[in-house]
Design an enzyme around this catalytic site. Structure first.
Site: not given
Length: 354
Positions: A246, A291
């Site tokens: 990611s 996140k």
């Protein structure tokens, strides 16, 4: 003369039952649960350094260090695993933190997969992500590269077991050239039913057919492919003890910044997440809510989110963070340059409710 009243048998029995029930509940609270907790993990500025040295290094004669601003990559930590499960008390505590998410353990860890296998798969994904990021950044900067994809692992009990082998070079999938890991995944997802793999094994071409299985709605054949590129310049990425794909987009942005004169960010603090293909396509990731909280805690003002994650972004953006939706590396660079130059930020794409 007054005497204290004696408790009758029923009253004493009731209190005993209450204490037994409380003891049972307390005991159950510390039993293993079938859940894990996803929470914000460490953050790293791709323009900065780690304990291993500069996170990104390019040839000194091409290097343009950016002293201002930041391009922060974000991680997610998973509390609990099949070998060390969380208790119900641990899980209950996660309800109190808006940055935590409780997930069934089998959504994170495959039933037949050991922790070591999961970590190894994450390491391979990280290596492939870094290679794809270098490729995407160099292609953006006008360089030419050579690429191939090989199979690093075949999962036991998967449709690919006995059909594909470690070391096979994947030439194409369903007629689409296998330029990198992500082109393989997209080619599999684009077909309803069996996928055709053209591979090269020990110099011999082979064509095989594999029927994927669905895992959380995604078709999987059970392989861990790995990118292998030949680059015209030496670019290295050092980020120990972090796995998964990611951070690809943020790696690519960091490389572009190092190879470009001046400050790409213009002193603005950015964070973001998203996989990257060698051709610059940005893909979705997991844990985007965690996140975003991690980005805010790291001091970021702006956040780059994959378009395909917009459904999870809407309604979950923490106060003080501005989110831009991106589909490609070029989209991300345009957004960063627009903010840096004081351009019309209202024209930047955002995530909206469907």
């Amino acid at each position: 003369m007054l005497f204290p009243r004696r408790r009758d048998g029923a009253s004493i029995g009731g209190w005993i039952a209450v204490f037994v029930a409380l003891g049972a509940l307390l005991g159950m609270a510390f039993l293993p649960s079938p859940y894990v907790v996803e929470q914000p993990g460490p953050t790293f500025d791709t323009l900065g350094e780690t304990e291993a040295g500069p996170l990104i290094s390019v040839p000194s004669d091409l290097d343009h260090p950016d002293a201002d601003g930041s391009l922060t990559l974000l991680t997610v930590s998973i509390a609990g695993n099949p070998e060390r499960p969380l208790t119900w008390v641990d899980v209950a505590g996660a309800f109190l933190d808006p940055s935590d998410e409780i997930l069934p353990m089998d959504l994170v860890y495959a039933p037949q997969e050991s922790i070591e296998q999961s970590n190894e798969a994450g390491r391979i994904e990280m290596e492939s992500s870094q290679a794809a990021a270098v490729a995407a950044a160099l292609l953006h900067e006008g360089y030419e590269i050579d690429a191939e994809v090989t199979i690093a692992e075949v999962l036991q009990g998967s449709p690919a077991e006995g059909v594909l082998e470690v070391g096979d070079r994947v030439l194409s999938v369903n007629g689409e050239v296998a330029y990198d890991v992500y082109s393989i995944r997209e080619a599999i997802a684009a077909v309803d039913g069996a996928s055709t793999f053209d591979v090269e094994r020990d110099g011999t071409p082979l064509t095989v057919s594999i029927e994927p299985v669905l895992d959380q709605g995604r078709p999987l054949v059970g392989i861990v492919p790995q990118n292998a590129f030949t680059f015209p310049i030496d670019v290295s990425i050092e980020l120990p003890n972090v796995g998964g794909p990611s951070a690809g987009m943020m790696f690519a942005l960091g490389i572009v910044d190092r190879l470009t004169e001046g400050s790409l960010t213009g002193g603005v603090d950015w964070a973001g997440t998203g996989t990257i293909s060698a051709t610059g396509d940005v893909g979705p990731i997991g844990g985007i809510e965690q996140k975003m909280h991690g980005a805010l805690a790291a001091g970021a003002e702006w956040f780059l989110a994959p378009v395909e994650n917009c459904g999870e972004v809407v309604g979950n953006v923490p106060g003080g963070l501005q989110v831009v939706a991106v589909d490609t590396l070029d989209d991300a660079i345009t957004a960063i340059e627009t903010v840096a130059s004081g351009g019309d930020v209202s024209a930047l794409p955002t995530c909206t409710a469907p």
